[in-house]
Design a protein around this motif. Structure first.
Motif, PDB file in Angstrom:
ATOM      1  N   LEU A  52       0.847  -1.197   0.000  1.00 13.08           N
ATOM      2  CA  LEU A  52       0.000   0.000   0.000  1.00 13.08           C
ATOM      3  C   LEU A  52       0.882   1.246   0.000  1.00 13.08           C
ATOM      4  N   VAL A  53       0.583   2.214  -0.868  1.00 12.22           N
ATOM      5  CA  VAL A  53       1.433   3.395  -0.996  1.00 12.22           C
ATOM      6  C   VAL A  53       1.325   4.263   0.251  1.00 12.22           C
ATOM      7  N   LYS A  54       2.314   5.155   0.438  1.00  7.40           N
ATOM      8  CA  LYS A  54       2.317   6.044   1.586  1.00  7.40           C
ATOM      9  C   LYS A  54       1.051   6.884   1.630  1.00  7.40           C
ATOM     10  N   GLY A  55       0.521   7.092   2.830  1.00  2.81           N
ATOM     11  CA  GLY A  55      -0.678   7.905   2.962  1.00  2.81           C
ATOM     12  C   GLY A  55      -1.448   7.571   4.218  1.00  2.81           C
ATOM     13  N   ASN A  56      -2.629   8.189   4.347  1.00  2.00           N
ATOM     14  CA  ASN A  56      -3.510   7.984   5.494  1.00  2.00           C
ATOM     15  C   ASN A  56      -4.668   7.067   5.107  1.00  2.00           C
ATOM     16  N   TYR A  57      -5.019   6.150   5.986  1.00  2.00           N
ATOM     17  CA  TYR A  57      -6.053   5.161   5.680  1.00  2.00           C
ATOM     18  C   TYR A  57      -6.921   4.905   6.905  1.00  2.00           C
ATOM     19  N   ILE A  58      -8.035   4.226   6.675  1.00  2.00           N
ATOM     20  CA  ILE A  58      -8.921   3.806   7.750  1.00  2.00           C
ATOM     21  C   ILE A  58      -9.166   2.305   7.613  1.00  2.00           C
ATOM     22  N   LEU A  59      -8.989   1.603   8.721  1.00  2.00           N
ATOM     23  CA  LEU A  59      -9.318   0.179   8.802  1.00  2.00           C
ATOM     24  C   LEU A  59     -10.673   0.064   9.473  1.00  2.00           C
ATOM     25  N   LYS A  60     -11.654  -0.521   8.795  1.00  2.00           N
ATOM     26  CA  LYS A  60     -13.004  -0.674   9.317  1.00  2.00           C
ATOM     27  C   LYS A  60     -13.349  -2.155   9.366  1.00  2.00           C
ATOM     28  N   THR A  61     -13.765  -2.589  10.534  1.00  2.00           N
ATOM     29  CA  THR A  61     -14.221  -3.973  10.696  1.00  2.00           C
ATOM     30  C   THR A  61     -15.622  -3.964  11.285  1.00  2.00           C
ATOM     31  N   ASP A  62     -16.184  -5.137  11.496  1.00  3.18           N
ATOM     32  CA  ASP A  62     -17.500  -5.186  12.112  1.00  3.18           C
ATOM     33  C   ASP A  62     -17.436  -5.046  13.621  1.00  3.18           C
ATOM     34  N   ALA A  63     -16.224  -4.773  14.163  1.00  6.95           N
ATOM     35  CA  ALA A  63     -16.074  -4.585  15.598  1.00  6.95           C
ATOM     36  C   ALA A  63     -15.465  -3.225  15.968  1.00  6.95           C
ATOM     37  N   PHE A  64     -14.672  -2.619  15.067  1.00  6.59           N
ATOM     38  CA  PHE A  64     -14.026  -1.345  15.386  1.00  6.59           C
ATOM     39  C   PHE A  64     -13.604  -0.671  14.080  1.00  6.59           C
ATOM     40  N   ALA A  65     -13.198   0.570  14.217  1.00  5.32           N
ATOM     41  CA  ALA A  65     -12.609   1.309  13.105  1.00  5.32           C
ATOM     42  C   ALA A  65     -11.499   2.177  13.652  1.00  5.32           C
ATOM     43  N   ALA A  66     -10.411   2.340  12.891  1.00  6.20           N
ATOM     44  CA  ALA A  66      -9.280   3.132  13.367  1.00  6.20           C
ATOM     45  C   ALA A  66      -8.496   3.672  12.182  1.00  6.20           C
ATOM     46  N   LYS A  67      -7.857   4.837  12.375  1.00  2.11           N
ATOM     47  CA  LYS A  67      -6.994   5.421  11.354  1.00  2.11           C
ATOM     48  C   LYS A  67      -5.583   4.861  11.497  1.00  2.11           C
ATOM     49  N   PHE A  68      -4.885   4.758  10.343  1.00  2.00           N
ATOM     50  CA  PHE A  68      -3.472   4.411  10.404  1.00  2.00           C
ATOM     51  C   PHE A  68      -2.745   5.075   9.248  1.00  2.00           C
TER      52      PHE A  68
END
Length: 598
Positions: A579-595
């Motif tokens: 994955l290229v450099k940058g800001n992303y969001i991980l979303k699951t059916d239990a939580f969500a978080a930025k990385f």
């Protein structure tokens, strides 16, 4: 309503008025041009000038600012002839009666309450010194409310307006080439009048200009006496709105009252002989280019483009959404709000110059809003570059940027942090209503004066406390997370410290159902690491990871990058696969978080 006189009556009025110029008054001007002519006129109009004092203006207005038979062209109803309320082509919205509806520095809250004394060149620029403070040639009887709104802003052409009077006079962001601050624009019928009053001022007081404040209009030397942008605008107004019979009559009455004249009303040709002739601008700007859309939310999309060029200067950009005009801005970025979720829109931009010449359209750029609840990027920014002209006094300041109107109370405008900043003493900074809600908010503060000590400001969203913002002698950038106010919002930053605090670089994210940090449906026990991510491996720590059925990765524009079924069935690691450099969001059916991918 403006009266239409027959041509022979106009000729008679002009001839009669010119006949009242004293014989020999302009002796010694023949053959002079430029600075020499200006200085000779300064000598002429200084001789004979009698200062009747500031209070004397009220009696002076009995003959200089009355709409009667000596002021041809209007109703002749003996009311005050107010350039901020007069409607030259119809019924005036209201009228003032000489003497009975006058007021000083207060006594008004609405248009039509009373009239007061409007210094076309603000008296704060010359420290309220005499005889400038009481010189009737540039001090008009005008509506108190509109006079207050005009404040000490220079005159120019307004693009986005934050205030419009009942006769159409406007306050707002300048589209006069060379200046992008806040300006005041009178209606067309009085633009030449205003220009000639200011040209009188910089002639009568040319030897004192170096000691006056500029107010973003005055020059610091006798010639040309004005900043280039203001001079160019006034020359254009002088040419477009020639001297009227009413102006000539006022000049005669002012001479009878004060003993000197405005030479640019008596001899309009002096303007070109001193400052030159404005060249008509018929060349359109080039088309803006490289228009792109970004940072969609469920109801807004951000736009950015490469600036157009123009032989004189680009005054503004018109934004079109699906072929329909949306708004005019002065910069090369904007946020289009009020959109529908999960909808594709097509945008293009047209550049305009101050003369009204329009460019060809830019490229068309499509943009799609997010579905409700999807992550969104930056929602709004305020860099304070459009605040009113530099001023050291504390008063209420208003300006408009990115279609948001800001009001700062007990504020001054002369301090900086990363550029212009608004400085508040015992007041507040308040936005108009912004769409998209507020997820988090970031702002930079600094104490510009060493006698003040550190403390905190209060942030309110829709009148509710949302956090505190620290300030100190060093520039401090603070982010308040998890505000999470949906729908429309009003942002307010309050200073109750009796300290002078500069504020700059304000931005906020839109509300998102995902929030701005981790959100857990069951237990707040999920974490991701390392952050920023190294070696394309993202690890998750938390209970019952194996029960998570799906993980999705979004970029900050809301684009779905990848979906992973049963991501933690065999381990707690997600392979980001380059994955290229940058800001992303991980979303699951239990939580969500930025990385962040580094």
């Amino acid at each position: 309503m403006k009266r239409h006189l027959f041509p022979f009556l106009l000729v008679f009025a002009f001839a009669s008025a010119f006949a009242q110029i004293p014989t020999g008054y302009y002796d010694g001007t023949t053959g002079l041009t430029g600075a020499a002519l200006k200085s000779k006129l300064k000598q002429i109009i200084t001789n004979g000038h009698v200062d009747h004092g500031y209070s004397g203006l009220w009696s002076g207005y009995q003959t200089t600012d009355r709409d009667n038979i000596s002021m041809p062209g209007y109703e002749n109803d003996n009311t005050i002839l107010d350039i901020y309320s007069e409607n030259p082509n119809g019924t005036d919205p209201y009228n003032f009666t000489y003497g009975s509806t006058q007021c000083g520095g207060s006594g008004y809250s609405n248009e039509g309450d009373c009239y007061n004394r409007e210094h076309v060149v603000p008296q704060s620029l010359f420290n309220e010194g005499f005889p400038m403070k009481s010189d009737i040639h540039f001090i008009r009887a005008t509506d108190g409310k509109v006079n207050g709104m005009r404040s000490n802003y220079p005159f120019g052409k307004v693009g986005p307006a934050s205030f419009t009077s009942q006769n159409g006079s406007k306050l707002g962001t300048s589209v006069s080439p060379g200046y992008s601050g806040t300006v005041f624009e009178p209606i067309d019928a009085f633009k030449g009048d205003v220009a000639r009053m200011i040209l009188y001022f910089v002639t009568r007081y040319e030897t004192q200009l170096s000691g006056f404040s500029s107010g973003n209009m005055l020059g610091g030397s006798a010639f040309p006496g004005l900043q280039d942008w203001e001079l160019n605008q006034l020359l254009a107004w002088h040419a477009a709105d020639p001297v009227s019979a009413t102006e000539i009559a006022r000049n005669n009455a002012s001479y009878n009252y004060q003993g000197n004249r405005n030479p640019y009303i008596d001899h309009p040709e002096y303007v070109a002989q001193i400052w030159g002739t404005p060249v008509a601008d018929t060349q359109a700007p080039t088309a803006p280019s490289n228009l792109i859309t970004s940072n969609p939310s469920s109801n807004s999309i951000s736009l950015s483009w490469t600036a157009a060029t123009d032989n004189v200067g680009v005054a503004g950009y018109d934004i079109y959404k699906d072929g329909t005009f949306y708004a005019t801005v002065t910069g090369t970025t904007a946020t289009v709000s009020g959109l529908n979720p999960s909808t594709t829109y097509n945008f293009y931009i047209i550049a305009k110059d101050a003369a009204g010449n329009a460019s060809a359209a830019s490229n068309t750029a499509p943009g799609t809003t997010l579905a409700g609840g999807q992550p969104g990027g930056n929602c709004g920014t305020e860099d304070f570059e459009n605040i009113p002209a530099n001023a050291t006094n504390y008063t209420t300041r208003t300006w408009t940027n990115n279609n948001i109107t800001w009001t700062a109370t007990d504020a001054r405008t002369d301090q900086t942090i990363t550029g212009k900043a608004i400085t508040i003493k015992n007041g507040s900074l308040t936005s108009s209503t912004v769409s998209g809600g507020v997820g988090s908010l970031t702002v930079t503060t600094r104490l510009p004066f060493s006698s003040d000590t550190a403390g905190t400001l209060t942030l309110q969203i829709n009148g509710n406390n949302a956090g505190t913002i620290p300030f100190s002698s060093s520039a401090t950038t603070t982010t308040i997370s998890n505000i999470n106010v949906p729908n429309n919002a009003v942002i307010k930053i309050i200073n109750q410290n009796d300290k002078r605090i500069a504020i700059d670089d304000l931005s906020w994210t839109c509300y998102s159902a995902l929030g701005t940090a981790e959100i857990s449906k069951d237990k707040p026990s999920f974490s991701i690491y390392p952050n920023p991510v190294k070696n394309n491996e993202l690890f998750v720590k938390g209970e019952n990871l194996s029960r998570i059925s799906k993980a999705q990765i979004y970029d900050f524009s809301g684009k779905l990058i990848e979906t992973i079924e049963h991501p933690f069935k065999h381990s707690n690691k997600i392979d980001l696969k380059g994955l290229v450099k940058g800001n992303y969001i991980l979303k699951t059916d239990a939580f969500a978080a930025k990385f962040i991918v580094d």
